[in-house]
Design a protein around this motif. Sequence first.
Motif, short mmCIF file in Angstrom:
data_model
loop_
_atom_site.label_atom_id
_atom_site.label_comp_id
_atom_site.label_asym_id
_atom_site.label_seq_id
_atom_site.Cartn_x
_atom_site.Cartn_y
_atom_site.Cartn_z
N PHE A 185 -6.79 -15.59 22.67
CA PHE A 185 -5.46 -14.97 22.70
C PHE A 185 -4.54 -15.68 21.71
O PHE A 185 -3.87 -15.03 20.89
CB PHE A 185 -4.91 -15.06 24.13
CG PHE A 185 -3.58 -14.42 24.33
CD1 PHE A 185 -3.48 -13.14 24.84
CD2 PHE A 185 -2.40 -15.10 24.05
CE1 PHE A 185 -2.25 -12.54 25.05
CE2 PHE A 185 -1.17 -14.51 24.25
CZ PHE A 185 -1.09 -13.22 24.75
N ALA A 186 -4.49 -17.01 21.79
CA ALA A 186 -3.60 -17.79 20.92
C ALA A 186 -3.96 -17.61 19.45
O ALA A 186 -3.08 -17.41 18.60
CB ALA A 186 -3.66 -19.27 21.30
N ARG A 187 -5.24 -17.67 19.14
CA ARG A 187 -5.66 -17.52 17.75
C ARG A 187 -5.36 -16.12 17.22
O ARG A 187 -4.89 -15.95 16.10
CB ARG A 187 -7.15 -17.84 17.60
CG ARG A 187 -7.45 -19.33 17.80
CD ARG A 187 -8.94 -19.63 17.72
NE ARG A 187 -9.59 -19.10 16.53
CZ ARG A 187 -9.50 -19.62 15.30
NH1 ARG A 187 -8.79 -20.70 15.12
NH2 ARG A 187 -10.13 -19.07 14.30
N ARG A 188 -5.63 -15.09 18.05
CA ARG A 188 -5.36 -13.71 17.62
C ARG A 188 -3.86 -13.52 17.36
O ARG A 188 -3.46 -12.95 16.35
CB ARG A 188 -5.84 -12.74 18.71
CG ARG A 188 -5.57 -11.29 18.44
CD ARG A 188 -6.50 -10.66 17.48
NE ARG A 188 -7.86 -11.09 17.73
CZ ARG A 188 -8.86 -10.94 16.87
NH1 ARG A 188 -8.65 -10.34 15.74
NH2 ARG A 188 -10.06 -11.37 17.14
N ALA A 189 -3.04 -14.00 18.29
CA ALA A 189 -1.59 -13.87 18.12
C ALA A 189 -1.11 -14.61 16.87
O ALA A 189 -0.29 -14.08 16.10
CB ALA A 189 -0.87 -14.37 19.36
N ALA A 190 -1.62 -15.82 16.66
CA ALA A 190 -1.21 -16.60 15.49
C ALA A 190 -1.64 -15.92 14.19
O ALA A 190 -0.87 -15.87 13.22
CB ALA A 190 -1.78 -18.01 15.59
N HIS A 191 -2.88 -15.40 14.15
CA HIS A 191 -3.34 -14.70 12.94
C HIS A 191 -2.47 -13.48 12.66
O HIS A 191 -2.11 -13.23 11.51
CB HIS A 191 -4.81 -14.27 13.09
CG HIS A 191 -5.78 -15.36 12.84
ND1 HIS A 191 -6.03 -15.89 11.60
CD2 HIS A 191 -6.59 -16.05 13.69
CE1 HIS A 191 -6.94 -16.84 11.68
NE2 HIS A 191 -7.30 -16.97 12.95
N ARG A 192 -2.14 -12.73 13.68
CA ARG A 192 -1.31 -11.53 13.46
C ARG A 192 0.09 -11.91 12.99
O ARG A 192 0.65 -11.24 12.12
CB ARG A 192 -1.25 -10.69 14.74
CG ARG A 192 -2.57 -10.01 15.02
CD ARG A 192 -2.49 -9.13 16.22
NE ARG A 192 -3.80 -8.57 16.55
CZ ARG A 192 -4.04 -7.84 17.61
NH1 ARG A 192 -3.06 -7.53 18.46
NH2 ARG A 192 -5.25 -7.38 17.85
N LEU A 193 0.64 -12.97 13.54
CA LEU A 193 1.96 -13.42 13.09
C LEU A 193 1.90 -13.89 11.64
O LEU A 193 2.78 -13.59 10.84
CB LEU A 193 2.46 -14.56 13.99
CG LEU A 193 3.83 -15.13 13.65
CD1 LEU A 193 4.91 -14.04 13.72
CD2 LEU A 193 4.17 -16.27 14.60
N GLN A 194 0.83 -14.59 11.28
CA GLN A 194 0.67 -15.06 9.92
C GLN A 194 0.58 -13.89 8.94
O GLN A 194 1.20 -13.90 7.88
CB GLN A 194 -0.57 -15.94 9.83
CG GLN A 194 -0.67 -16.72 8.54
CD GLN A 194 -1.86 -17.67 8.55
OE1 GLN A 194 -2.78 -17.53 9.34
NE2 GLN A 194 -1.84 -18.64 7.66
N VAL A 195 -0.17 -12.85 9.30
CA VAL A 195 -0.29 -11.67 8.43
C VAL A 195 1.05 -10.93 8.35
O VAL A 195 1.43 -10.43 7.27
CB VAL A 195 -1.42 -10.73 8.92
CG1 VAL A 195 -1.37 -9.39 8.22
CG2 VAL A 195 -2.77 -11.39 8.69
N ALA A 196 1.79 -10.88 9.45
CA ALA A 196 3.11 -10.23 9.42
C ALA A 196 4.05 -10.98 8.48
O ALA A 196 4.87 -10.36 7.79
CB ALA A 196 3.70 -10.17 10.83
N ASN A 197 3.94 -12.30 8.45
CA ASN A 197 4.79 -13.11 7.58
C ASN A 197 4.29 -13.18 6.15
O ASN A 197 5.04 -13.50 5.23
CB ASN A 197 4.92 -14.54 8.14
CG ASN A 197 5.78 -14.58 9.38
OD1 ASN A 197 6.70 -13.80 9.53
ND2 ASN A 197 5.45 -15.48 10.29
N ASP A 198 3.02 -12.90 5.93
CA ASP A 198 2.41 -12.95 4.61
C ASP A 198 1.41 -11.80 4.49
O ASP A 198 0.20 -11.98 4.66
CB ASP A 198 1.71 -14.31 4.41
CG ASP A 198 1.21 -14.51 2.99
OD1 ASP A 198 1.30 -13.58 2.16
OD2 ASP A 198 0.72 -15.63 2.71
N PRO A 199 1.90 -10.58 4.23
CA PRO A 199 1.06 -9.38 4.25
C PRO A 199 -0.11 -9.39 3.27
O PRO A 199 -1.02 -8.58 3.40
CB PRO A 199 2.03 -8.25 3.90
CG PRO A 199 3.39 -8.80 4.18
CD PRO A 199 3.30 -10.28 3.97
#
Length: 150
Positions: free
Chosen positions: A128-142
């Motif tokens: 859960f934590a890794r998935r959320a962090a990866h999605r946040l990272q992609v949102a911040n750096d498309p």
Amino acid sequence: MSLSDLQPGQILARGVARALRGYGMASVAEMPLRPRLRADLMALGPKGEIWIVECKSCRADFQSDRKWQGYLDWCDRYFWAVDAEFPTDLLPPETGLFIADGFGAEMLREAPLSKLAPARRKALTLDFARRAAHRLQVANDPRLPILPED
């Protein structure tokens, strides 16, 4: 993204995710659990509890779901989210229930507690934590590549 850009199940998930914040839960939509099993919404509570919410937009959507019981092994509590027009008598009474729209949700029936094994809880919490962090990272750096499961 506006509501008009979302599919009916995504609209329900949005409303439930908003309501879950009121319960102190953080949620991730479309959470992969294992091959061919993806929770519409997984939520993680302040004490590590894990809830899964499956969103059903109509009777046919629910009746075609042959795998919902497979989710029970992946959460402490299991819920359905439907809109106000859904025939809720179709839903198994031993599961939780939210009535939702794109702006919020109300819990009509709390799901029974079935505690996860500690090893599975740890693995799911890390996923859960890794998935959320990866999605946040992609949102911040498309320009970053999206994970294959997303």
